[in-house]
Design a protein around this motif. Sequence first.
Motif, PDB file in Angstrom:
ATOM      1  N   SER A 154       0.850  -1.186   0.000  1.00 51.81           N
ATOM      2  CA  SER A 154       0.000   0.000   0.000  1.00 51.81           C
ATOM      3  C   SER A 154       0.885   1.234   0.000  1.00 51.81           C
ATOM      4  N   HIS A 156       1.205   3.134   2.284  1.00 59.25           N
ATOM      5  CA  HIS A 156       1.697   3.320   3.641  1.00 59.25           C
ATOM      6  C   HIS A 156       2.879   2.407   3.978  1.00 59.25           C
ATOM      7  N   ARG A 194      -1.267  -9.865   8.311  1.00 62.72           N
ATOM      8  CA  ARG A 194      -2.064  -8.834   7.644  1.00 62.72           C
ATOM      9  C   ARG A 194      -1.276  -8.204   6.511  1.00 62.72           C
ATOM     10  N   GLY A 197      -2.290  -2.254   4.209  1.00 62.43           N
ATOM     11  CA  GLY A 197      -3.416  -1.342   4.153  1.00 62.43           C
ATOM     12  C   GLY A 197      -3.035   0.024   4.703  1.00 62.43           C
ATOM     13  N   ASP A 198      -3.903   0.571   5.558  1.00 58.17           N
ATOM     14  CA  ASP A 198      -3.604   1.860   6.185  1.00 58.17           C
ATOM     15  C   ASP A 198      -3.167   1.701   7.634  1.00 58.17           C
TER      16      ASP A 198
END
Length: 334
Positions: A154, A156, A194, A197-198
């Motif tokens: 991502s 991030h 995971r 993502g953010d």
Amino acid sequence: MKPFDYLRPADAAEAVRSVAGNPDAVFLGGGTNLVDHLKLGVVEPGLVVGLAGLLPAGIEELGDGALRIGAAVSNSELAADPRVRERFPVLSQALLSGASGQLRNMATAGGNPLQRTRCVYFQDVTTPCNKREPGSGCSALGGWTRHHAILGASEHCSAVHPSDMAVAMAALDATVRTLGPAGERTIPFVDLHRLPGDAPERDTVLDHGELITAIDLPARPIARRSAYRKVRDRASYAFALVSVAAAVEVEDGVITDARIAFGGVAHAPWRARRAEQALRGATASDRSYRSAADAELADARPAEGLDGGNAFKIPLLRRTLTATLRDLAGEDPR
């Protein structure tokens, strides 16, 4: 290094309570990752809770060839176990390709999957890093990206998960057993980690204070025909540029089933579901293997960088998967 308190709890339940009740507390198992981060200042806990002698340290037969691996089993012991070498060769090979013998003697089955990324920016506290300090930015964007992700990244975070063992576990459909503030639970290994993502600071789905107690390996005939292949910049003690854990079943030159996971390419061990689907029913040939790789890599997004970026990982992973499957299937190389 910031001073911290150290606690030796009486049992695993007390260890869980001690960490769960203190947001500034961490577990200490083998310490092969945590001690490095303490020295670097990447983590500065107020309380370190030791796990020595608290977790299962044996490999248990579950029946029909399945195994339960205690969280305190060392990587060396796990790799050398005759049952693992015979029934799950991909796991033994993955363990032996990671780190030195001294580190394998210290690292544990429960701790290895929880090691954090070796991204140079994450380990350098003078640089912004969303994983280390959420919201501070990602220094890898436009920086040194040779070892970074091509799948699932991502804006991030594009760091990759470093564990070899975890890639094999993902391919083997392992199950993680945990003890946490809410009690015991089981988690499919493929769901443990995971994507960034953010919230890249969260590596796994574990709650704070939740502890891996064991990992279960299901008994499946396909696991006996499995292998791990790791490509790295140097042959000893280097993290993967790309790696492949694979298991296949072949009948009369046709692939009837496949289990595949990739390492070195994502924030988590990457289960290659598209590649598996493409292989089932296909002829055991290089053409099929390359097509399966292309199906999985259709969404790959290499990063540019000061070091030339990591687009090379796409053809490298395609070749690595093809070579691994060719060796396992032993069929027509056309």
